[in-house]
Scaffold this active site. Sequence first.
Site, PDB file in Angstrom:
ATOM      1  N   ASN A   7       0.850  -1.190   0.000  1.00 54.97           N
ATOM      2  CA  ASN A   7       0.000   0.000   0.000  1.00 54.97           C
ATOM      3  C   ASN A   7       0.885   1.238   0.000  1.00 54.97           C
ATOM      4  O   ASN A   7       2.108   1.131   0.008  1.00 54.97           O
ATOM      5  CB  ASN A   7      -0.986  -0.022   1.178  1.00 54.97           C
TER       6      ASN A   7
ATOM      7  N   ASP B 110      -4.777  -6.364   5.185  1.00 54.76           N
ATOM      8  CA  ASP B 110      -5.750  -7.258   5.818  1.00 54.76           C
ATOM      9  C   ASP B 110      -5.683  -8.669   5.231  1.00 54.76           C
ATOM     10  O   ASP B 110      -6.068  -9.631   5.874  1.00 54.76           O
ATOM     11  CB  ASP B 110      -7.163  -6.695   5.638  1.00 54.76           C
TER      12      ASP B 110
ATOM     13  N   LYS C 164       9.718 -16.501 -10.048  1.00 59.47           N
ATOM     14  CA  LYS C 164       8.876 -15.497 -10.709  1.00 59.47           C
ATOM     15  C   LYS C 164       7.779 -16.198 -11.505  1.00 59.47           C
ATOM     16  O   LYS C 164       8.079 -17.058 -12.357  1.00 59.47           O
ATOM     17  CB  LYS C 164       9.750 -14.646 -11.640  1.00 59.47           C
TER      18      LYS C 164
ATOM     19  N   LYS D 143     -14.304   0.862  15.439  1.00 59.74           N
ATOM     20  CA  LYS D 143     -12.992   0.221  15.681  1.00 59.74           C
ATOM     21  C   LYS D 143     -12.535   0.463  17.118  1.00 59.74           C
ATOM     22  O   LYS D 143     -11.951  -0.415  17.750  1.00 59.74           O
ATOM     23  CB  LYS D 143     -11.930   0.780  14.718  1.00 59.74           C
TER      24      LYS D 143
ATOM     25  N   LYS E 251     -11.979  -3.055  19.044  1.00 60.58           N
ATOM     26  CA  LYS E 251     -10.594  -3.466  19.306  1.00 60.58           C
ATOM     27  C   LYS E 251     -10.127  -3.089  20.719  1.00 60.58           C
ATOM     28  O   LYS E 251      -8.947  -3.177  21.024  1.00 60.58           O
ATOM     29  CB  LYS E 251      -9.672  -2.874  18.238  1.00 60.58           C
TER      30      LYS E 251
HETATM   31  O1  PMT Z   1       2.774   6.174   6.546  1.00 62.17           O
HETATM   32  P1  PMT Z   1       2.226   7.500   6.022  1.00 62.17           P
HETATM   33  O2  PMT Z   1       2.471   7.650   4.566  1.00 62.17           O
HETATM   34  O3  PMT Z   1       2.717   8.672   6.829  1.00 62.17           O
HETATM   35  O4  PMT Z   1       0.656   7.462   6.198  1.00 62.17           O
HETATM   36  C1  PMT Z   1       0.087   7.445   7.466  1.00 62.17           C
HETATM   37  C2  PMT Z   1      -1.128   6.517   7.542  1.00 62.17           C
HETATM   38  C3  PMT Z   1      -2.217   7.051   6.656  1.00 62.17           C
HETATM   39  C4  PMT Z   1      -0.749   5.114   7.104  1.00 62.17           C
HETATM   40  C5  PMT Z   1      -1.561   6.528   9.043  1.00 62.17           C
HETATM   41  O5  PMT Z   1      -1.888   7.804   9.451  1.00 62.17           O
HETATM   42  C6  PMT Z   1      -2.753   5.590   9.261  1.00 62.17           C
HETATM   43  O6  PMT Z   1      -3.896   5.946   9.125  1.00 62.17           O
HETATM   44  N1  PMT Z   1      -2.463   4.318   9.630  1.00 62.17           N
HETATM   45  C7  PMT Z   1      -3.462   3.261   9.745  1.00 62.17           C
HETATM   46  C8  PMT Z   1      -3.820   2.783   8.381  1.00 62.17           C
HETATM   47  C9  PMT Z   1      -4.777   1.600   8.426  1.00 62.17           C
HETATM   48  O7  PMT Z   1      -4.416   0.552   8.042  1.00 62.17           O
HETATM   49  O8  PMT Z   1      -5.940   1.865   8.959  1.00 62.17           O
HETATM   50  P2  PMT Z   1      -7.103   0.722   9.154  1.00 62.17           P
HETATM   51  O9  PMT Z   1      -8.318   1.530   9.423  1.00 62.17           O
HETATM   52  O10 PMT Z   1      -7.125  -0.235   8.039  1.00 62.17           O
HETATM   53  O11 PMT Z   1      -6.634  -0.060  10.440  1.00 62.17           O
HETATM   54  C10 PMT Z   1      -7.104   0.299  11.736  1.00 62.17           C
HETATM   55  C11 PMT Z   1      -6.021   0.068  12.768  1.00 62.17           C
HETATM   56  O12 PMT Z   1      -5.777  -1.340  12.888  1.00 62.17           O
HETATM   57  C12 PMT Z   1      -4.681   0.717  12.482  1.00 62.17           C
HETATM   58  O13 PMT Z   1      -4.136   1.166  13.718  1.00 62.17           O
HETATM   59  C13 PMT Z   1      -3.847  -0.423  11.905  1.00 62.17           C
HETATM   60  O14 PMT Z   1      -2.454  -0.251  12.205  1.00 62.17           O
HETATM   61  C14 PMT Z   1      -4.415  -1.620  12.668  1.00 62.17           C
HETATM   62  N2  PMT Z   1      -4.374  -2.906  11.960  1.00 62.17           N
HETATM   63  C15 PMT Z   1      -5.087  -3.109  10.808  1.00 62.17           C
HETATM   64  C16 PMT Z   1      -5.100  -4.349  10.225  1.00 62.17           C
HETATM   65  C17 PMT Z   1      -4.345  -5.391  10.798  1.00 62.17           C
HETATM   66  N3  PMT Z   1      -4.306  -6.607  10.236  1.00 62.17           N
HETATM   67  N4  PMT Z   1      -3.651  -5.177  11.928  1.00 62.17           N
HETATM   68  C18 PMT Z   1      -3.650  -3.948  12.502  1.00 62.17           C
HETATM   69  O15 PMT Z   1      -3.022  -3.747  13.538  1.00 62.17           O
END
Ligand code: PMT
Length: 404
Positions: free
Chosen positions: A216, A286, A296, A346, A350
């Site tokens: 991503n 995810d 490859k 969330k 969580k």
């Molecule tokens: O890295 P940058 O370019 O500076 O960008 C910053 C950012 C946009 C990545 C950052 O500010 C941000 O929003 N990070 C979380 C991105 C994300 O994956 O959000 P989510 O809504 O999908 O996940 C929710 C939370 O669960 C997050 O804290 C994530 O770290 C966590 N998560 C998600 C999926 C997973 N399998 N395990 C997790 O721990």
Amino acid sequence: MRILVGITGGIAAYKSPQLVRLLRKAGHEVQCVATRHALQFVTPLTLETVSGRRLYADLFADGNDHTTEHISLKDWGEIMVVAPATANIIGKLAGGIADDALSALLLAFTGKPLYLAPAMNTQMWENPAVQRNLARLEADGVHIIPPASGSLACGTEGIGRMPEPEEIMEHLELKVENPTTQTNSQFPTTHSELPKVLVTAGPTYEKIDAVRFIGNYSSGKMGFALAEALAKKGFAVELVAGPTACRTTHPAIHRTDVESAREMYAAATALFPSCQAAILAAAVADYRPAQTADHKLKKQGDSGMTLELVQNPDILATLGQMKQKGQRLIGFALETDHEADNALAKLERKRLDYIILNSLRDEGSGFGVDTNRVTIFGSDGSRHTSPLLSKAEVAELIVARCLA
Ligand code: PMT
């Protein structure tokens, strides 16, 4: 090696003879030194039998050279470990007090590796006085073996249990650095600095084949800004970073590089128990391919291709389950629609204390850029929206509001 084993008066002292036995079995010579209170939990006979040496427990016992016994022992020992180390001995050593055989020896034992394995009730462990003393000792170069979480002798659950003797052995012999971790300075990699915060940052890469992955756009900037802001505020930081070009500058940041969500999960769940808080800013995939090819993959004629994906573990949700009283958990939510509702869902699902919402609909926010605009939701119903700020300023705001 010649090892001095200090034993103080906690219930975990029942494990000390086993530690001595394991050290001897590994070919080391061991001298036990016990406090008066330790001998309420373990007998001199046991310690002398397992160590094969006379116990040193009394500065003024018959047969001791009263003025120099601790000095000759500190010359004899090559390393020293105190297991269990009570709040009392930690306080004495931090304060430079030497009023019995063990504390006098500890004070004299300088310039060689000294390890403490604290063991106590959770409230005692969390007491700011104990944490201050531990921080002082770590600054003095003493290695602290972090206590484990679990059921305690006082009938409660929490952090404060002395690690098993086998684990203590591993700490003592941990000379080889994990190749995936780097330290910015002389900062120790094997012991906790207190108070300590875990931060995740950057993307994860989920391998498809030898040359391709699912990733991503996360640059790691937000997570790294948080690590720097925390370090500037006096926290030690365990930064677990996905693939990123970001660099750290502060010596209090210890960085572990990972690639996939499963690697990030393994690092974060191992580090969280020794941290007071965790802020998960990483953009974790995810899903990952059900199969990865080690070569490859070749194009198959004109037909398309279907990739089967399986779910990755949710690191944040797992830390929510692991969270102990006194630990704080802060997540991020990157949303594109129904932002507040999704973030609040969330926060609850969580088991978070705070969630930081950033929306891709806000210009200058989210992936890659140097700025961000966030709303911080607290589990107490609080809500604070920032203007568009630099990621460094957003990080300072998060630290001030969520870890004050
Ligand atoms: O890295 P940058 O370019 O500076 O960008 C910053 C950012 C946009 C990545 C950052 O500010 C941000 O929003 N990070 C979380 C991105 C994300 O994956 O959000 P989510 O809504 O999908 O996940 C929710 C939370 O669960 C997050 O804290 C994530 O770290 C966590 N998560 C998600 C999926 C997973 N399998 N395990 C997790 O721990």
